[in-house]
Design a protein around this motif. Sequence first.
Motif, PDB file in Angstrom:
ATOM      1  N   ALA A 142       0.882  -1.006   0.104  1.00  0.00           N
ATOM      2  CA  ALA A 142       0.054  -0.114  -0.069  1.00  0.00           C
ATOM      3  C   ALA A 142       0.966   1.206  -0.112  1.00  0.00           C
ATOM      4  O   ALA A 142       0.532   2.338   0.412  1.00  0.00           O
TER       5      ALA A 142
ATOM      6  N   ARG B 299      -5.106   2.895   9.280  1.00  0.00           N
ATOM      7  CA  ARG B 299      -6.125   3.568   8.365  1.00  0.00           C
ATOM      8  C   ARG B 299      -6.356   2.607   7.210  1.00  0.00           C
ATOM      9  O   ARG B 299      -7.203   2.951   6.439  1.00  0.00           O
ATOM     10  N   GLN B 300      -5.360   2.017   6.546  1.00  0.00           N
ATOM     11  CA  GLN B 300      -5.359   1.206   5.374  1.00  0.00           C
ATOM     12  C   GLN B 300      -6.045  -0.341   5.643  1.00  0.00           C
ATOM     13  O   GLN B 300      -5.182  -1.042   6.259  1.00  0.00           O
ATOM     14  N   LYS B 301      -7.092  -0.629   5.097  1.00  0.00           N
ATOM     15  CA  LYS B 301      -7.271  -1.987   5.403  1.00  0.00           C
ATOM     16  C   LYS B 301      -6.691  -3.077   4.957  1.00  0.00           C
ATOM     17  O   LYS B 301      -6.368  -4.115   5.550  1.00  0.00           O
ATOM     18  N   THR B 302      -5.998  -2.733   3.946  1.00  0.00           N
ATOM     19  CA  THR B 302      -5.321  -4.156   3.117  1.00  0.00           C
ATOM     20  C   THR B 302      -4.140  -4.344   4.498  1.00  0.00           C
ATOM     21  O   THR B 302      -3.838  -5.361   4.481  1.00  0.00           O
TER      22      THR B 302
ATOM     23  N   MET C  24     -10.071   6.958   6.699  1.00  0.00           N
ATOM     24  CA  MET C  24      -9.898   5.355   6.420  1.00  0.00           C
ATOM     25  C   MET C  24      -9.813   5.175   4.746  1.00  0.00           C
ATOM     26  O   MET C  24     -10.341   5.601   4.217  1.00  0.00           O
ATOM     27  N   VAL C  25      -8.942   4.232   4.386  1.00  0.00           N
ATOM     28  CA  VAL C  25      -8.945   3.546   3.254  1.00  0.00           C
ATOM     29  C   VAL C  25      -9.579   2.197   3.229  1.00  0.00           C
ATOM     30  O   VAL C  25      -9.027   1.345   4.041  1.00  0.00           O
ATOM     31  N   SER C  26     -10.523   1.918   2.570  1.00  0.00           N
ATOM     32  CA  SER C  26     -10.990   0.533   2.695  1.00  0.00           C
ATOM     33  C   SER C  26     -10.676  -0.364   1.470  1.00  0.00           C
ATOM     34  O   SER C  26      -9.872   0.041   0.557  1.00  0.00           O
TER      35      SER C  26
ATOM     36  N   TYR D 101      -8.587  -1.524  13.104  1.00  0.00           N
ATOM     37  CA  TYR D 101      -8.734  -0.769  11.827  1.00  0.00           C
ATOM     38  C   TYR D 101      -9.492   0.485  11.926  1.00  0.00           C
ATOM     39  O   TYR D 101     -10.631   0.770  12.610  1.00  0.00           O
TER      40      TYR D 101
ATOM     41  N   GLN E 239       3.632   1.996   1.529  1.00  0.00           N
ATOM     42  CA  GLN E 239       4.017   2.612   2.789  1.00  0.00           C
ATOM     43  C   GLN E 239       5.393   1.984   3.015  1.00  0.00           C
ATOM     44  O   GLN E 239       5.945   1.369   2.150  1.00  0.00           O
TER      45      GLN E 239
ATOM     46  N   ASP F 178      -9.364   5.593  12.001  1.00  0.00           N
ATOM     47  CA  ASP F 178      -8.675   6.603  11.724  1.00  0.00           C
ATOM     48  C   ASP F 178      -7.704   6.944  12.939  1.00  0.00           C
ATOM     49  O   ASP F 178      -8.209   7.558  14.147  1.00  0.00           O
TER      50      ASP F 178
END
Length: 214
Positions: free
Chosen positions: A58, A109-112, A212-214, A133, A60, A135
């Motif tokens: 992702a 914040r990133q679901k993956t 958040m990122v789903s 999971y 990061q 913010d």
Amino acid sequence: MDTYRHKGLRQRLVSTLIQKGITSPRVLDAIAQVPRHLFLDKAFEEQAYKDKALPIAANQTISQPYTVAFQTQLVDPQPSDYILEVGTGSGYQAAVLAGLCKKLYTIERQKTLYTRTAGLLNRLGYVKVRTLYGDGYKGAPKFAPFDKIIVTAGAREVPQALLTQLKVGGQLIIPSGLKETKKMLRVTKTAESDYETEAYGAFKFVPFLEGMVS
Ligand code: SAH
């Protein structure tokens, strides 16, 4: 798998960190124990024990070991501490902290990343870690107050919600500032609405983003 070779490479990393000024025996011991290569994709495994930040999923990064050690030393985790980490990422910093405190909450914040890392920490047996999971700008009010909070992404300012969720006497470690290179701040909550801030050195981080990122 964790082999004697990996353990040897970790001892060399510990020597490097000592040369760079890390002094806490507990922090150095935690670095010597946690198998950083298992928190990386296979493609980067060979570089796991260099003192370098490396890419994870992702878009990061896993923080540089020196940064992890420096932040952990500032957090100064105690065996009775309830700690919140903001920015789970690979889970490496969470694993380092888990060995040194009572309970470690970590929020991503990133679901993956959350899904991958929650599974990994579980498989590796880090039972003191609770992965969330959400913010991290809003902290984790359901589990507050915390003795310490550590942010592992670069913030533009210090979020009020995180200060609110500290115990009196508690501390927030956060890389913060308007420039790309952040100042490492340690904010101590001296009374219900009183804070003292100290700054320690300059560090680069991926950005601390709201939502958040789903
Ligand atoms: N501690 C991590 C560092 C990962 S990089 C490690 O040891 O690997 C920072 C992480 O913070 C990224 O995964 C990014 O998605 C996450 N992040 C950024 N803003 C966030 C926010 N508001 N809440 C939770 N996580 C956040």
